[in-house]
Design a protein around this motif. Structure first.
Motif, PDB file in Angstrom:
ATOM      1  N   TYR A  70      -5.989  -7.208   7.879  1.00  0.00           N
ATOM      2  CA  TYR A  70      -7.206  -8.021   7.869  1.00  0.00           C
ATOM      3  C   TYR A  70      -8.390  -7.260   8.481  1.00  0.00           C
ATOM      4  CZ  TYR A  70      -4.787 -12.241   6.276  1.00  0.00           C
ATOM      5  OH  TYR A  70      -4.091 -13.166   5.528  1.00  0.00           O
ATOM      6  N   GLU A  71      -8.122  -6.401   9.483  1.00  0.00           N
ATOM      7  CA  GLU A  71      -9.195  -5.603  10.084  1.00  0.00           C
ATOM      8  C   GLU A  71      -9.826  -4.670   9.055  1.00  0.00           C
ATOM      9  OE1 GLU A  71      -7.784  -3.380  13.480  1.00  0.00           O
ATOM     10  OE2 GLU A  71      -7.217  -5.222  14.542  1.00  0.00           O
ATOM     11  N   LYS A  72      -8.988  -4.138   8.165  1.00  0.00           N
ATOM     12  CA  LYS A  72      -9.481  -3.212   7.136  1.00  0.00           C
ATOM     13  C   LYS A  72      -9.918  -3.951   5.872  1.00  0.00           C
ATOM     14  CE  LYS A  72      -6.623   0.494   8.875  1.00  0.00           C
ATOM     15  NZ  LYS A  72      -5.543   1.422   8.654  1.00  0.00           N
ATOM     16  N   ASP A  73      -9.877  -5.295   5.905  1.00  0.00           N
ATOM     17  CA  ASP A  73     -10.254  -6.155   4.782  1.00  0.00           C
ATOM     18  C   ASP A  73      -9.385  -5.870   3.539  1.00  0.00           C
ATOM     19  OD1 ASP A  73     -11.707  -8.283   3.822  1.00  0.00           O
ATOM     20  OD2 ASP A  73     -13.268  -7.027   2.921  1.00  0.00           O
ATOM     21  N   LEU A  74      -8.069  -5.668   3.801  1.00  0.00           N
ATOM     22  CA  LEU A  74      -7.109  -5.391   2.734  1.00  0.00           C
ATOM     23  C   LEU A  74      -5.926  -6.355   2.845  1.00  0.00           C
ATOM     24  CD1 LEU A  74      -7.149  -1.502   2.958  1.00  0.00           C
ATOM     25  CD2 LEU A  74      -8.152  -2.863   1.140  1.00  0.00           C
ATOM     26  N   ASP A  75      -4.922  -6.162   1.970  1.00  0.00           N
ATOM     27  CA  ASP A  75      -3.746  -7.028   1.947  1.00  0.00           C
ATOM     28  C   ASP A  75      -2.526  -6.277   2.460  1.00  0.00           C
ATOM     29  OD1 ASP A  75      -5.022  -9.274   0.569  1.00  0.00           O
ATOM     30  OD2 ASP A  75      -5.104  -7.921  -1.161  1.00  0.00           O
ATOM     31  N   LEU A  76      -1.577  -7.041   3.005  1.00  0.00           N
ATOM     32  CA  LEU A  76      -0.281  -6.518   3.401  1.00  0.00           C
ATOM     33  C   LEU A  76       0.689  -6.892   2.288  1.00  0.00           C
ATOM     34  CD1 LEU A  76       1.307  -5.128   5.724  1.00  0.00           C
ATOM     35  CD2 LEU A  76       1.869  -7.416   6.530  1.00  0.00           C
ATOM     36  N   VAL A  77       1.277  -5.891   1.634  1.00  0.00           N
ATOM     37  CA  VAL A  77       2.130  -6.129   0.471  1.00  0.00           C
ATOM     38  C   VAL A  77       3.526  -5.584   0.740  1.00  0.00           C
ATOM     39  CG1 VAL A  77       2.415  -5.746  -2.006  1.00  0.00           C
ATOM     40  CG2 VAL A  77       0.122  -5.891  -1.034  1.00  0.00           C
ATOM     41  N   LYS A  78       4.556  -6.438   0.519  1.00  0.00           N
ATOM     42  CA  LYS A  78       5.946  -5.994   0.695  1.00  0.00           C
ATOM     43  C   LYS A  78       6.356  -5.255  -0.567  1.00  0.00           C
ATOM     44  CE  LYS A  78       9.104  -8.814   2.591  1.00  0.00           C
ATOM     45  NZ  LYS A  78      10.217  -9.796   2.695  1.00  0.00           N
ATOM     46  N   ILE A  79       6.608  -3.932  -0.419  1.00  0.00           N
ATOM     47  CA  ILE A  79       6.937  -3.122  -1.597  1.00  0.00           C
ATOM     48  C   ILE A  79       8.418  -2.796  -1.715  1.00  0.00           C
ATOM     49  CG2 ILE A  79       4.661  -2.107  -1.971  1.00  0.00           C
ATOM     50  CD1 ILE A  79       5.569   0.316  -0.361  1.00  0.00           C
ATOM     51  N   ALA A  80       9.159  -2.876  -0.606  1.00  0.00           N
ATOM     52  CA  ALA A  80      10.609  -2.625  -0.647  1.00  0.00           C
ATOM     53  C   ALA A  80      11.300  -3.709   0.181  1.00  0.00           C
ATOM     54  CB  ALA A  80      10.934  -1.246  -0.119  1.00  0.00           C
ATOM     55  N   PRO A  81      11.533  -4.895  -0.416  1.00  0.00           N
ATOM     56  CA  PRO A  81      12.098  -6.008   0.342  1.00  0.00           C
ATOM     57  C   PRO A  81      13.557  -5.819   0.748  1.00  0.00           C
ATOM     58  CG  PRO A  81      11.818  -6.610  -1.959  1.00  0.00           C
ATOM     59  CD  PRO A  81      11.216  -5.265  -1.784  1.00  0.00           C
ATOM     60  N   THR A  82      14.293  -4.939   0.071  1.00  0.00           N
ATOM     61  CA  THR A  82      15.727  -4.795   0.370  1.00  0.00           C
ATOM     62  C   THR A  82      15.994  -3.785   1.476  1.00  0.00           C
ATOM     63  OG1 THR A  82      15.908  -3.192  -1.407  1.00  0.00           O
ATOM     64  CG2 THR A  82      16.473  -5.469  -1.940  1.00  0.00           C
ATOM     65  N   ALA A  83      14.980  -2.992   1.843  1.00  0.00           N
ATOM     66  CA  ALA A  83      15.164  -1.985   2.897  1.00  0.00           C
ATOM     67  C   ALA A  83      15.326  -2.669   4.256  1.00  0.00           C
ATOM     68  CB  ALA A  83      13.965  -1.050   2.927  1.00  0.00           C
ATOM     69  N   THR A  84      15.902  -1.943   5.224  1.00  0.00           N
ATOM     70  CA  THR A  84      16.053  -2.490   6.569  1.00  0.00           C
ATOM     71  C   THR A  84      15.294  -1.612   7.543  1.00  0.00           C
ATOM     72  OG1 THR A  84      18.290  -3.082   5.904  1.00  0.00           O
ATOM     73  CG2 THR A  84      17.747  -3.367   8.207  1.00  0.00           C
ATOM     74  N   PRO A  85      14.255  -2.037   8.179  1.00  0.00           N
ATOM     75  CA  PRO A  85      13.495  -3.262   7.913  1.00  0.00           C
ATOM     76  C   PRO A  85      12.686  -3.137   6.614  1.00  0.00           C
ATOM     77  CG  PRO A  85      12.360  -1.938   9.561  1.00  0.00           C
ATOM     78  CD  PRO A  85      13.655  -1.231   9.252  1.00  0.00           C
ATOM     79  N   PRO A  86      12.220  -4.263   6.046  1.00  0.00           N
ATOM     80  CA  PRO A  86      11.461  -4.222   4.790  1.00  0.00           C
ATOM     81  C   PRO A  86      10.207  -3.346   4.919  1.00  0.00           C
ATOM     82  CG  PRO A  86      12.035  -6.473   5.339  1.00  0.00           C
ATOM     83  CD  PRO A  86      12.406  -5.640   6.516  1.00  0.00           C
ATOM     84  N   VAL A  87       9.866  -2.657   3.838  1.00  0.00           N
ATOM     85  CA  VAL A  87       8.704  -1.765   3.840  1.00  0.00           C
ATOM     86  C   VAL A  87       7.505  -2.501   3.264  1.00  0.00           C
ATOM     87  CG1 VAL A  87       7.770   0.436   3.028  1.00  0.00           C
ATOM     88  CG2 VAL A  87      10.200   0.232   3.560  1.00  0.00           C
ATOM     89  N   CYS A  88       6.394  -2.465   4.019  1.00  0.00           N
ATOM     90  CA  CYS A  88       5.151  -3.086   3.571  1.00  0.00           C
ATOM     91  C   CYS A  88       4.055  -2.032   3.549  1.00  0.00           C
ATOM     92  CB  CYS A  88       4.747  -4.229   4.496  1.00  0.00           C
ATOM     93  SG  CYS A  88       5.862  -5.626   4.383  1.00  0.00           S
ATOM     94  N   ARG A  89       3.072  -2.269   2.717  1.00  0.00           N
ATOM     95  CA  ARG A  89       1.965  -1.323   2.615  1.00  0.00           C
ATOM     96  C   ARG A  89       0.651  -2.074   2.712  1.00  0.00           C
ATOM     97  NH1 ARG A  89       1.584   3.783  -1.281  1.00  0.00           N
ATOM     98  NH2 ARG A  89      -0.341   4.583  -0.416  1.00  0.00           N
ATOM     99  N   ILE A  90      -0.307  -1.462   3.385  1.00  0.00           N
ATOM    100  CA  ILE A  90      -1.641  -2.042   3.469  1.00  0.00           C
ATOM    101  C   ILE A  90      -2.430  -1.473   2.292  1.00  0.00           C
ATOM    102  CG2 ILE A  90      -3.761  -2.158   4.822  1.00  0.00           C
ATOM    103  CD1 ILE A  90      -1.987  -1.872   7.348  1.00  0.00           C
ATOM    104  N   MET A  91      -2.889  -2.365   1.390  1.00  0.00           N
ATOM    105  CA  MET A  91      -3.607  -1.925   0.187  1.00  0.00           C
ATOM    106  C   MET A  91      -4.448  -3.058  -0.380  1.00  0.00           C
ATOM    107  SD  MET A  91      -0.814  -1.983  -2.863  1.00  0.00           S
ATOM    108  CE  MET A  91       0.816  -1.790  -2.205  1.00  0.00           C
ATOM    109  N   ASP A  92      -5.278  -2.721  -1.358  1.00  0.00           N
ATOM    110  CA  ASP A  92      -6.048  -3.721  -2.092  1.00  0.00           C
ATOM    111  C   ASP A  92      -5.134  -4.223  -3.218  1.00  0.00           C
ATOM    112  OD1 ASP A  92      -7.781  -5.266  -3.548  1.00  0.00           O
ATOM    113  OD2 ASP A  92      -9.361  -3.743  -3.708  1.00  0.00           O
ATOM    114  N   TYR A  93      -4.562  -5.414  -3.056  1.00  0.00           N
ATOM    115  CA  TYR A  93      -3.563  -5.918  -3.992  1.00  0.00           C
ATOM    116  C   TYR A  93      -4.142  -6.141  -5.390  1.00  0.00           C
ATOM    117  CZ  TYR A  93       0.387  -8.531  -5.841  1.00  0.00           C
ATOM    118  OH  TYR A  93       1.439  -8.935  -6.603  1.00  0.00           O
ATOM    119  N   GLY A  94      -5.366  -6.639  -5.466  1.00  0.00           N
ATOM    120  CA  GLY A  94      -6.000  -6.870  -6.770  1.00  0.00           C
ATOM    121  C   GLY A  94      -6.129  -5.592  -7.567  1.00  0.00           C
TER     122      GLY A  94
END
Length: 176
Positions: free
Chosen positions: A42-66
């Motif tokens: 939110y500070e960077k005005d972007l989205d947090l997107v879960k890209i690898a839900p099966t990994a331990t812990p799940p991998v998320c990326r900060i990006m512009d989802y649109g």
């Protein structure tokens, strides 16, 4: 009514306690809590997107989802555009076909094979001619010999109801 199919969890939809987070430029931020990761996004005005839900812990990326969804759609369209669609064309004949008509059917089949299409060749038996399938088999053998330069038999001859059917595929390098 949903317009887009949603494959990823974004922002508040992510309920995991700890996440491995990747920054916008691809650098790893390490394993942090979901709340912290969301605040960073939110500070960077972007989205947090879960890209690898099966990994331990799940991998998320900060990006512009649109932008990500748009570019993904663009790649899919490009891949679809580059696909070669192969149609199955059919050439039908009677077991009592005349010589000129047979030549016309051969020319039509050669045109289809040159175009890169698969070919279904069928000999239809009418009334009592169904009692003599050997005439149809002879006709298909003659047909196979005529088009052998442009195509090869994919599936051999077999009876389907009142028709004798054979499938032919184009030979590589012979199409325009």
């Amino acid at each position: 009514m949903k317009i887009a199919k949603k494959e990823h969890q974004i922002n508040e939809e992510i309920t995991d306690k700890e996440l491995r987070v990747i920054d916008v430029d691809g650098g790893q931020l390490g394993i942090i809590s979901a709340k912290e990761a969301l605040e960073l996004a939110y500070e960077k005005d972007l989205d947090l997107v879960k890209i690898a839900p099966t990994a331990t812990p799940p991998v998320c990326r900060i990006m512009d989802y649109g932008k990500f969804v748009f570019e993904q759609g663009k790649r899919e369209k490009e891949a679809k555009k580059n696909q070669k669609v192969i149609d199955i064309k059919e050439v039908r004949m009677s077991s009592t076909i005349d010589t000129h008509d047979f030549e016309t059917k051969v020319n039509q089949a050669v045109k289809f094979l040159k175009g890169g299409d698969k070919l279904k060749v069928s000999v239809r038996f009418k009334k009592r001619t169904v009692a003599h399938p050997q005439f149809g088999e002879e006709l298909l053998e003659k047909f196979k010999a005529e088009i052998s330069e442009y195509g090869a038999v994919d599936k051999p001859t077999k009876m389907e109801g009142r028709s004798l059917v054979m499938f032919v595929v184009p030979k590589p390098g012979k199409n325009n």
